[in-house]
Design a protein around this motif. Structure first.
Motif, mmCIF file in Angstrom:
data_model
loop_
_atom_site.group_PDB
_atom_site.id
_atom_site.type_symbol
_atom_site.label_atom_id
_atom_site.label_comp_id
_atom_site.label_asym_id
_atom_site.label_seq_id
_atom_site.Cartn_x
_atom_site.Cartn_y
_atom_site.Cartn_z
ATOM 1 N N MET A 72 35.752 23.606 20.154
ATOM 2 C CA MET A 72 36.198 25.060 19.743
ATOM 3 C C MET A 72 35.516 26.056 20.833
ATOM 4 O O MET A 72 36.249 26.594 21.644
ATOM 5 N N THR A 73 33.986 25.913 20.869
ATOM 6 C CA THR A 73 33.331 26.763 21.802
ATOM 7 C C THR A 73 33.648 26.721 23.210
ATOM 8 O O THR A 73 33.823 27.407 24.055
ATOM 9 N N ASP A 74 34.013 25.136 23.615
ATOM 10 C CA ASP A 74 34.530 24.951 25.165
ATOM 11 C C ASP A 74 35.833 25.749 25.106
ATOM 12 O O ASP A 74 35.774 26.248 26.067
ATOM 13 N N LYS A 75 36.495 25.492 24.133
ATOM 14 C CA LYS A 75 37.863 26.143 24.447
ATOM 15 C C LYS A 75 37.941 27.508 24.995
ATOM 16 O O LYS A 75 38.311 28.136 25.668
ATOM 17 N N ALA A 76 37.098 28.256 24.062
ATOM 18 C CA ALA A 76 36.788 29.781 24.135
ATOM 19 C C ALA A 76 36.162 30.005 25.532
ATOM 20 O O ALA A 76 36.474 30.916 26.015
ATOM 21 N N GLU A 77 35.117 29.296 25.759
ATOM 22 C CA GLU A 77 34.460 29.319 27.061
ATOM 23 C C GLU A 77 35.537 29.431 28.506
ATOM 24 O O GLU A 77 35.595 30.345 29.198
ATOM 25 N N ILE A 78 36.411 28.376 28.302
ATOM 26 C CA ILE A 78 37.438 28.170 29.142
ATOM 27 C C ILE A 78 38.260 29.508 29.266
ATOM 28 O O ILE A 78 38.754 29.664 30.347
ATOM 29 N N TYR A 79 38.707 29.741 28.147
ATOM 30 C CA TYR A 79 39.591 31.035 27.824
ATOM 31 C C TYR A 79 39.010 32.116 28.519
ATOM 32 O O TYR A 79 39.655 32.843 29.443
ATOM 33 N N SER A 80 37.817 32.457 28.314
ATOM 34 C CA SER A 80 37.056 33.727 28.925
ATOM 35 C C SER A 80 36.875 33.625 30.473
ATOM 36 O O SER A 80 36.853 34.642 31.218
ATOM 37 N N SER A 81 36.261 32.412 30.828
ATOM 38 C CA SER A 81 36.086 32.240 32.246
ATOM 39 C C SER A 81 37.449 32.490 32.980
ATOM 40 O O SER A 81 37.446 32.928 34.155
ATOM 41 N N THR A 82 38.563 31.865 32.587
ATOM 42 C CA THR A 82 39.945 32.127 33.244
ATOM 43 C C THR A 82 40.143 33.635 33.334
ATOM 44 O O THR A 82 40.634 34.071 34.229
ATOM 45 N N ALA A 83 39.976 34.347 32.231
ATOM 46 C CA ALA A 83 40.235 35.539 32.170
ATOM 47 C C ALA A 83 39.418 36.526 33.263
ATOM 48 O O ALA A 83 39.865 37.251 33.960
ATOM 49 N N VAL A 84 38.127 36.398 33.321
ATOM 50 C CA VAL A 84 37.149 36.735 34.229
ATOM 51 C C VAL A 84 37.670 36.343 35.609
ATOM 52 O O VAL A 84 37.660 37.543 36.573
ATOM 53 N N HIS A 85 38.083 35.440 35.914
ATOM 54 C CA HIS A 85 38.524 35.034 36.977
ATOM 55 C C HIS A 85 39.799 35.880 37.400
ATOM 56 O O HIS A 85 39.924 36.148 38.745
ATOM 57 N N MET A 86 40.679 35.918 36.877
ATOM 58 C CA MET A 86 41.933 36.835 36.878
ATOM 59 C C MET A 86 41.702 37.872 37.068
ATOM 60 O O MET A 86 42.258 38.661 37.973
ATOM 61 N N ILE A 87 40.751 38.501 36.257
ATOM 62 C CA ILE A 87 40.265 40.128 36.691
ATOM 63 C C ILE A 87 39.524 40.339 37.995
ATOM 64 O O ILE A 87 40.029 41.200 38.735
ATOM 65 N N LYS A 88 38.738 39.261 38.560
ATOM 66 C CA LYS A 88 37.944 39.210 39.764
ATOM 67 C C LYS A 88 39.152 39.356 40.857
ATOM 68 O O LYS A 88 39.134 40.018 41.821
ATOM 69 N N ARG A 89 40.211 38.272 40.782
ATOM 70 C CA ARG A 89 41.329 38.292 41.801
ATOM 71 C C ARG A 89 42.268 39.428 41.682
ATOM 72 O O ARG A 89 42.461 39.983 42.795
ATOM 73 N N GLY A 90 42.344 39.916 40.544
ATOM 74 C CA GLY A 90 43.110 41.263 40.555
ATOM 75 C C GLY A 90 42.523 42.435 41.136
ATOM 76 O O GLY A 90 42.894 43.039 41.922
ATOM 77 N N PHE A 91 41.036 42.351 41.109
ATOM 78 C CA PHE A 91 40.296 43.517 41.611
ATOM 79 C C PHE A 91 40.615 43.253 43.060
ATOM 80 O O PHE A 91 40.867 44.351 43.802
ATOM 81 N N ILE A 92 40.241 42.237 43.551
ATOM 82 C CA ILE A 92 40.293 42.070 45.137
ATOM 83 C C ILE A 92 41.727 42.220 45.588
ATOM 84 O O ILE A 92 41.865 43.214 46.917
ATOM 85 N N THR A 93 42.730 42.072 44.877
ATOM 86 C CA THR A 93 44.126 42.301 45.504
ATOM 87 C C THR A 93 44.443 43.716 45.144
ATOM 88 O O THR A 93 45.112 44.098 45.891
ATOM 89 N N GLY A 94 43.874 44.343 44.370
ATOM 90 C CA GLY A 94 44.168 45.825 44.088
ATOM 91 C C GLY A 94 43.360 46.818 45.013
ATOM 92 O O GLY A 94 43.693 47.963 45.219
ATOM 93 N N ILE A 95 42.331 46.307 45.828
ATOM 94 C CA ILE A 95 41.338 47.278 46.719
ATOM 95 C C ILE A 95 42.401 47.964 47.584
ATOM 96 O O ILE A 95 42.294 49.296 47.881
#
Lengths: 241, 97
Positions: free
Chosen positions: A1-24
């Motif tokens: 359960m916690t594993d799943k939640a971690e993967i979930y949030s790390s994917t979201a953080v990863h997407m935010i980072k990529r979005g940031f770089i793409t949006g510059i």
């Protein structure tokens, strides 16, 4: 359960980072334009609150410049609103395409993402189409649009407060920024698929032709986008779609 | 009075933007419509670039055109979009000197 939640949030953080770089690039292009808007709006007699509020509520560069001009020369309210509708109607077509790309997302994501659609946020988001199929892809697009929105609002505010901070010649040169961004987005797609060049050139031609026929810029871009896009019905294969 | 203008401008901008979010939920398109919609980004980019780029300097349309050509070259050799933008700005800056 916690594993799943971690993967979930790390994917979201990863997407935010990529979005940031793409949006510059949008931030780079928007800040000087927004500052110029703020300066002109102030000169047209709008208060700091009004000019910032316009950026918050309208979030459409060209139409805000037009609106400020029309306010400055004392055009009627209804006329300004109708002209804005015509100039921004292209976003309806772009949103139709963008929402089709984001079909898998929930409506609660589609609504804010569609409201934040501008020429630039659409251009950057729609060229990066792979994220639409990825897990947490909504965060990618949400970040691009948030950067665009915040740059626009902060820039407008700064222009209103600071006045003309950018030297004239530099701010004139920066007029090429958003065009260069559009080119920088289009060329890699053309390198991958040559037929895309035909679609884009066709749209340019239609736009130029409509201007020659005396159409307003707003309708000419709509016509160029719709008719130019139709060539894609024949040129693009299903897998590109 | 300006506040009324802002509200009106906001409504006529936001409503056309948001309608597709609801329309897409309810509709499945035929393949040719999907191909058309997936070509829209490229058509929009084309229509947004030209002829607008000629008005970067309204008196000298060749300045925008040359800035655009530099952007095409920089993008073609594979530079990041940020560098393409900076390269075009520098080009226009020096052409305007």
């Amino acid at each position: 359960m916690t594993d799943k939640a971690e993967i979930y949030s790390s994917t979201a953080v990863h997407m935010i980072k990529r979005g940031f770089i793409t949006g510059i690039p949008i931030m780079l292009g928007y800040l000087p334009v927004a500052i110029t808007y703020g300066v002109l709006a102030k000169q047209a007699g709008m208060t700091l609150m009004e000019l910032t509020l316009m950026s918050v509520m309208v979030f459409a560069g060209a139409s805000q410049f037009m609106g400020v001009n029309m306010i400055a020369v004392g055009t009627g309210t209804l006329e300004i609103i109708i002209a804005t509708f015509v100039l921004n109607f292209r976003h309806f077509i772009m949103s139709l395409s963008f929402m089709n790309q984001l079909r898998e997302l929930k409506l609660k994501w589609k609504i804010p993402l569609s409201l934040g659609l501008t020429d630039e946020s659409f251009a950057v988001s729609s060229i990066n189409k792979d994220e639409a199929k990825m897990e947490k892809g909504a965060f990618f697009y949400g970040t691009i649009i948030s950067i665009a929105y915040l740059s626009w609002i902060i820039g407008s505010f700064l222009g209103g407060v600071l006045g003309d901070v950018i030297p004239d010649r530099l701010s004139q040169s920066m007029g090429i920024a958003l065009y260069a961004m559009f080119i920088g987005l289009l060329i890699p797609s053309i390198k991958k698929e040559k037929k895309i060049a035909v679609i884009a050139l066709f749209a340019m031609l239609i736009h130029a032709l409509c201007i020659q026929l005396g159409m307003s810029t707003g309708w000419a871009i709509v016509a160029g986008t719709i008719i130019g896009g139709m060539s894609g019905i024949y040129l693009l294969k299903e897998d590109v779609a | 009075m300006i506040i009324l203008i802002i509200i009106g401008m906001s409504l006529v901008t936001m409503i056309p933007r948001v309608i597709p979010a609801f329309v897409i939920e309810k509709m499945q398109f035929r393949p040719w419509v999907n191909r058309w919609l997936s070509a829209i980004p490229y058509a929009a980019l084309g229509a947004l670039i030209f002829p607008g780029i000629l008005s970067v300097n309204p008196d000298k349309s060749q300045i925008g055109l040359l800035g655009g050509i530099v952007a095409v070259i920089l993008a073609y050799i594979g530079l990041n979009v940020v560098l393409v933008v900076i390269g075009a700005i520098i080009t226009v800056y020096f052409l305007s000197l």
